[in-house]
Design a protein around this motif. Sequence first.
Motif, PDB file in Angstrom:
ATOM      1  N   PRO A 213       0.708  -1.142   0.058  1.00 51.34           N
ATOM      2  CA  PRO A 213       0.066   0.009  -0.087  1.00 51.34           C
ATOM      3  C   PRO A 213       0.914   1.115  -0.001  1.00 51.34           C
ATOM      4  CG  PRO A 213      -0.781  -1.631   1.817  1.00 51.34           C
ATOM      5  CD  PRO A 213       0.580  -2.094   1.304  1.00 51.34           C
ATOM      6  N   LEU A 214       0.378   2.180  -0.497  1.00 49.50           N
ATOM      7  CA  LEU A 214       1.178   3.586  -0.829  1.00 49.50           C
ATOM      8  C   LEU A 214       0.449   4.458   0.037  1.00 49.50           C
ATOM      9  CD1 LEU A 214       1.779   3.934  -4.507  1.00 49.50           C
ATOM     10  CD2 LEU A 214       3.331   2.918  -3.000  1.00 49.50           C
ATOM     11  N   LEU A 215       1.290   5.243   0.846  1.00 48.93           N
ATOM     12  CA  LEU A 215       0.892   6.310   1.410  1.00 48.93           C
ATOM     13  C   LEU A 215       1.700   7.365   1.034  1.00 48.93           C
ATOM     14  CD1 LEU A 215       1.333   6.864   5.520  1.00 48.93           C
ATOM     15  CD2 LEU A 215       1.733   8.880   4.103  1.00 48.93           C
ATOM     16  N   VAL A 216       0.842   8.903   0.464  1.00 50.10           N
ATOM     17  CA  VAL A 216       1.570  10.024  -0.176  1.00 50.10           C
ATOM     18  C   VAL A 216       1.072  11.251   0.728  1.00 50.10           C
ATOM     19  CG1 VAL A 216       1.451   8.821  -2.137  1.00 50.10           C
ATOM     20  CG2 VAL A 216      -0.558  10.239  -1.691  1.00 50.10           C
ATOM     21  N   GLY A 217       1.970  12.268   0.569  1.00 53.04           N
ATOM     22  CA  GLY A 217       1.644  13.575   1.257  1.00 53.04           C
ATOM     23  C   GLY A 217       2.310  14.715   0.227  1.00 53.04           C
ATOM     24  N   MET A 218       1.165  15.533  -0.182  1.00 58.58           N
ATOM     25  CA  MET A 218       1.672  16.569  -1.032  1.00 58.58           C
ATOM     26  C   MET A 218       0.935  17.787  -0.461  1.00 58.58           C
ATOM     27  SD  MET A 218       1.184  14.738  -4.844  1.00 58.58           S
ATOM     28  CE  MET A 218      -0.138  13.639  -4.298  1.00 58.58           C
ATOM     29  N   SER A 219      -0.149  17.663   0.576  1.00 63.41           N
ATOM     30  CA  SER A 219      -0.767  18.898   1.151  1.00 63.41           C
ATOM     31  C   SER A 219       0.002  20.051   1.323  1.00 63.41           C
ATOM     32  CB  SER A 219      -1.365  18.340   2.404  1.00 63.41           C
ATOM     33  OG  SER A 219      -1.973  19.250   2.911  1.00 63.41           O
ATOM     34  N   ARG A 220      -0.304  21.181   0.616  1.00 65.91           N
ATOM     35  CA  ARG A 220       0.387  22.386   0.732  1.00 65.91           C
ATOM     36  C   ARG A 220       1.774  22.673   0.464  1.00 65.91           C
ATOM     37  NH1 ARG A 220      -2.217  24.707   6.514  1.00 65.91           N
ATOM     38  NH2 ARG A 220      -4.436  23.941   6.223  1.00 65.91           N
ATOM     39  N   LYS A 221       2.415  21.534  -0.187  1.00 65.23           N
ATOM     40  CA  LYS A 221       3.789  21.392  -0.283  1.00 65.23           C
ATOM     41  C   LYS A 221       4.285  22.424  -1.418  1.00 65.23           C
ATOM     42  CE  LYS A 221       5.045  17.116   1.764  1.00 65.23           C
ATOM     43  NZ  LYS A 221       5.554  15.699   1.592  1.00 65.23           N
ATOM     44  N   THR A 222       5.629  22.881  -1.449  1.00 69.11           N
ATOM     45  CA  THR A 222       6.264  23.670  -2.458  1.00 69.11           C
ATOM     46  C   THR A 222       5.986  23.173  -3.728  1.00 69.11           C
ATOM     47  OG1 THR A 222       7.981  23.995  -0.702  1.00 69.11           O
ATOM     48  CG2 THR A 222       8.634  24.534  -2.826  1.00 69.11           C
ATOM     49  N   MET A 223       5.745  21.998  -3.869  1.00 69.95           N
ATOM     50  CA  MET A 223       5.692  21.629  -5.361  1.00 69.95           C
ATOM     51  C   MET A 223       4.425  22.226  -5.869  1.00 69.95           C
ATOM     52  SD  MET A 223       4.292  17.582  -4.776  1.00 69.95           S
ATOM     53  CE  MET A 223       3.616  17.284  -6.463  1.00 69.95           C
ATOM     54  N   LEU A 224       3.261  22.319  -4.939  1.00 64.82           N
ATOM     55  CA  LEU A 224       1.991  22.969  -5.371  1.00 64.82           C
ATOM     56  C   LEU A 224       2.102  24.477  -5.582  1.00 64.82           C
ATOM     57  CD1 LEU A 224      -0.448  20.645  -3.174  1.00 64.82           C
ATOM     58  CD2 LEU A 224       0.499  20.346  -5.424  1.00 64.82           C
ATOM     59  N   GLY A 225       3.058  25.158  -4.505  1.00 58.22           N
ATOM     60  CA  GLY A 225       3.182  26.391  -4.885  1.00 58.22           C
ATOM     61  C   GLY A 225       4.000  26.645  -5.883  1.00 58.22           C
ATOM     62  N   ASP A 226       4.928  25.795  -6.554  1.00 58.19           N
ATOM     63  CA  ASP A 226       5.813  26.050  -7.945  1.00 58.19           C
ATOM     64  C   ASP A 226       4.785  26.062  -8.961  1.00 58.19           C
ATOM     65  OD1 ASP A 226       7.884  26.164  -6.254  1.00 58.19           O
ATOM     66  OD2 ASP A 226       8.493  24.187  -6.911  1.00 58.19           O
ATOM     67  N   ILE A 227       3.730  25.000  -8.939  1.00 57.52           N
ATOM     68  CA  ILE A 227       2.908  25.028  -9.972  1.00 57.52           C
ATOM     69  C   ILE A 227       1.759  26.144 -10.136  1.00 57.52           C
ATOM     70  CG2 ILE A 227       0.792  23.557 -10.920  1.00 57.52           C
ATOM     71  CD1 ILE A 227       2.507  21.042  -9.620  1.00 57.52           C
ATOM     72  N   THR A 228       1.334  26.839  -8.903  1.00 56.06           N
ATOM     73  CA  THR A 228       0.295  27.542  -8.923  1.00 56.06           C
ATOM     74  C   THR A 228       0.594  29.146  -8.541  1.00 56.06           C
ATOM     75  OG1 THR A 228      -0.153  27.309  -6.664  1.00 56.06           O
ATOM     76  CG2 THR A 228      -1.370  25.953  -8.066  1.00 56.06           C
ATOM     77  N   GLY A 229       1.927  29.064  -7.932  1.00 50.81           N
ATOM     78  CA  GLY A 229       2.426  30.670  -7.494  1.00 50.81           C
ATOM     79  C   GLY A 229       1.565  31.005  -6.307  1.00 50.81           C
ATOM     80  N   ARG A 230       0.835  30.036  -5.513  1.00 48.75           N
ATOM     81  CA  ARG A 230       0.245  30.380  -4.461  1.00 48.75           C
ATOM     82  C   ARG A 230       1.242  30.304  -2.994  1.00 48.75           C
ATOM     83  NH1 ARG A 230      -3.877  32.965  -6.542  1.00 48.75           N
ATOM     84  NH2 ARG A 230      -5.243  31.652  -7.668  1.00 48.75           N
ATOM     85  N   GLU A 231       0.834  31.104  -2.268  1.00 45.73           N
ATOM     86  CA  GLU A 231       1.329  30.890  -0.887  1.00 45.73           C
ATOM     87  C   GLU A 231       1.019  29.599  -0.174  1.00 45.73           C
ATOM     88  OE1 GLU A 231       3.945  33.644  -1.811  1.00 45.73           O
ATOM     89  OE2 GLU A 231       3.945  32.798   0.332  1.00 45.73           O
ATOM     90  N   VAL A 232       1.489  29.167   0.993  1.00 44.99           N
ATOM     91  CA  VAL A 232       1.041  27.967   1.824  1.00 44.99           C
ATOM     92  C   VAL A 232      -0.457  28.140   2.071  1.00 44.99           C
ATOM     93  CG1 VAL A 232       1.275  26.751   3.692  1.00 44.99           C
ATOM     94  CG2 VAL A 232       3.447  27.449   2.542  1.00 44.99           C
ATOM     95  N   SER A 233      -0.903  29.427   2.479  1.00 45.57           N
ATOM     96  CA  SER A 233      -2.317  29.433   3.101  1.00 45.57           C
ATOM     97  C   SER A 233      -3.229  29.231   1.978  1.00 45.57           C
ATOM     98  CB  SER A 233      -2.482  30.738   3.891  1.00 45.57           C
ATOM     99  OG  SER A 233      -2.139  31.755   2.924  1.00 45.57           O
TER     100      SER A 233
END
Length: 276
Positions: A213-233
Amino acid sequence: MHISFAGRELDMARSQVMGILNVTPDSFSDGGQYNSVDMAVQRARQMVSDGAVFVDVGGESTRPGAAPVSEQEELDRVCPVVEAIARDVDAVISVDTSTPSVMREAARLGAGLINDVRALEREGAVSAAIETGLPVCLMHMQGAPDTMQANPEYRHVIRDVATYLMDRVRDCELAGLPAEKVLLDPGFGFGKTLEHNLQLLAALEQLKVLGYPLLVGMSRKTMLGDITGREVSERLPASLAAATIAALKGASVIRVHDVRETVDAVKVVEAMRAQG
Ligand SMILES: Cn1cnc2c(O)nc(N)nc21
């Protein structure tokens, strides 16, 4: 496929939500230990009522650049919280630690999963984890939190991460960790560029063929900021998209900050799956 987490059987063919509960000093008001334990229990209760099955309790920040924490400091932060949640909240308590003594103590106090971002590489960690009898999540990290994002490089990131995880699983199983107690995690953001993270996300099914089984964690991470330009919040929409992709690709446990919203997103995936 079912795994027993401190007596609670969970179906790993479905996507379960894990709520993040950081018990590092910067996560709570500075009102002293009592407040932080009490607040942690309240937060755990809220996450469970929002639909989280797991609560991940971590006393050492492992975000890029984080400073190490002493063993005693980690014990002091984690143990009272695990004990209180085990007593008051109906959740599978995941202990986010690489420290053998914290694994042992947390298991004694009622934890149901060991979540080690260092894949039991620390001295004594494999034997400690085996002695607890708990399931273990083995995560891939290249380097260490204070240096891992400097210049991550791979020959072939999917193959390299898969090979590392299989090597760790083999070592742990040879040492006595039963295969049915292993979960794997590619470690999004732990020694990876944005491209590496996206390649791993796109190829998540390939990691599932490893048989765990896989466990994954991407929540609010920098990778998502890089894609969207959004701050953590401002990264909830991107975090929900990432969680939905992971659920669609067969992740069994999805580790997030925003439980209520993620539970609904995962329910849509599960509803579609239920239609066969
Ligand atoms: C503690 N922690 C932070 N990010 C994580 C991730 O992506 N996976 C796991 N297993 N633990 C994490």
